[in-house]
Motif scaffolding. Sequence first.
Motif, PDB file in Angstrom:
ATOM      1  N   THR A  37       0.855  -1.378   0.025  1.00  0.00           N
ATOM      2  CA  THR A  37       0.116   0.094   0.098  1.00  0.00           C
ATOM      3  C   THR A  37       0.806   1.220  -0.044  1.00  0.00           C
ATOM      4  O   THR A  37       1.852   1.158   0.454  1.00  0.00           O
ATOM      5  N   CYS A  40      -1.991   7.867  -1.545  1.00  0.00           N
ATOM      6  CA  CYS A  40      -2.437   8.775  -2.694  1.00  0.00           C
ATOM      7  C   CYS A  40      -1.819   9.773  -2.856  1.00  0.00           C
ATOM      8  O   CYS A  40      -1.658  10.562  -3.966  1.00  0.00           O
ATOM      9  N   SER A  41      -1.287  10.575  -1.720  1.00  0.00           N
ATOM     10  CA  SER A  41      -0.863  12.010  -2.035  1.00  0.00           C
ATOM     11  C   SER A  41       0.690  11.841  -1.899  1.00  0.00           C
ATOM     12  O   SER A  41       1.209  10.843  -1.968  1.00  0.00           O
ATOM     13  N   GLU A  48      -3.486   8.196   4.794  1.00  0.00           N
ATOM     14  CA  GLU A  48      -4.591   8.271   4.302  1.00  0.00           C
ATOM     15  C   GLU A  48      -4.972   9.381   3.445  1.00  0.00           C
ATOM     16  O   GLU A  48      -4.407  10.643   3.682  1.00  0.00           O
ATOM     17  N   PRO A  49      -5.285   9.501   2.299  1.00  0.00           N
ATOM     18  CA  PRO A  49      -5.833   8.149   1.742  1.00  0.00           C
ATOM     19  C   PRO A  49      -4.836   7.163   1.021  1.00  0.00           C
ATOM     20  O   PRO A  49      -3.718   7.872   0.886  1.00  0.00           O
ATOM     21  N   TYR A  50      -5.118   6.050   0.787  1.00  0.00           N
ATOM     22  CA  TYR A  50      -4.037   5.080   0.429  1.00  0.00           C
ATOM     23  C   TYR A  50      -4.602   4.326  -0.744  1.00  0.00           C
ATOM     24  O   TYR A  50      -5.747   4.369  -1.242  1.00  0.00           O
ATOM     25  N   TYR A  51      -3.593   3.665  -1.615  1.00  0.00           N
ATOM     26  CA  TYR A  51      -3.891   2.590  -2.713  1.00  0.00           C
ATOM     27  C   TYR A  51      -3.291   1.415  -2.570  1.00  0.00           C
ATOM     28  O   TYR A  51      -2.150   1.580  -1.964  1.00  0.00           O
ATOM     29  N   ARG A 134      -8.226   1.588  -6.699  1.00  0.00           N
ATOM     30  CA  ARG A 134      -8.434   3.119  -6.549  1.00  0.00           C
ATOM     31  C   ARG A 134      -7.925   3.555  -5.224  1.00  0.00           C
ATOM     32  O   ARG A 134      -7.586   2.690  -4.226  1.00  0.00           O
ATOM     33  N   CYS A 135      -8.130   4.650  -4.756  1.00  0.00           N
ATOM     34  CA  CYS A 135      -7.728   5.442  -3.527  1.00  0.00           C
ATOM     35  C   CYS A 135      -9.057   5.286  -2.547  1.00  0.00           C
ATOM     36  O   CYS A 135     -10.124   5.226  -2.984  1.00  0.00           O
ATOM     37  N   TYR A 136      -8.470   4.667  -1.292  1.00  0.00           N
ATOM     38  CA  TYR A 136      -9.478   4.533  -0.264  1.00  0.00           C
ATOM     39  C   TYR A 136      -9.148   5.489   1.038  1.00  0.00           C
ATOM     40  O   TYR A 136      -7.918   5.512   1.165  1.00  0.00           O
ATOM     41  N   ARG A 137     -10.030   5.385   1.844  1.00  0.00           N
ATOM     42  CA  ARG A 137      -9.643   6.045   3.278  1.00  0.00           C
ATOM     43  C   ARG A 137      -9.599   4.955   4.304  1.00  0.00           C
ATOM     44  O   ARG A 137     -10.440   3.957   3.755  1.00  0.00           O
TER      45      ARG A 137
END
Length: 155
Positions: A37, A40-41, A48-51, A134-137
């Motif tokens: 993982t 995403c930033s 958080e968020p992550y992919y 996709r990105c999730y929290r």
Amino acid sequence: METRDKDAAVADVEQASSRILEIIDVKGKATEPGALTMPCSDDDHQEEPYYAYHPWSLYKAPFAELEKGMNRLRDELPKDGWKITKDGMDGTIGNSPQIVAESKERRVMADIRLHKEVKSQKTPAMLEVTVQSRCYRLPATPATPEEQPPNMWRP
């Protein structure tokens, strides 16, 4: 943005990778590491968020066999619920064939590239595959007892 446990996202990405390997159906050697993982930033300190993503390669197989595996993906991915969004050349110096596909049911996308052997660089022919969610929290976690406010109603 959807909330999702990291273990579930990693499992989905690994299952999608396994299914892609089954469709390719080429005897060769696949790289071993599992899915990871990433944030995403661009801020590596922010969880958080992550992919989830799983990069791997299939090699130690003749180029012609890997090419047949790539063609099987073109035929079988749509039958398996994937939508091919790109099927062409990747635009790199080697201009490798590339398939990009997404599976809304599995909540993942895949980027698959077929590379020829480059003897001068001692690089074998290979299929390079990256499966990504996709990105999730992250789900909210209950506060630890030290972080919880005192219960004023307790006797």
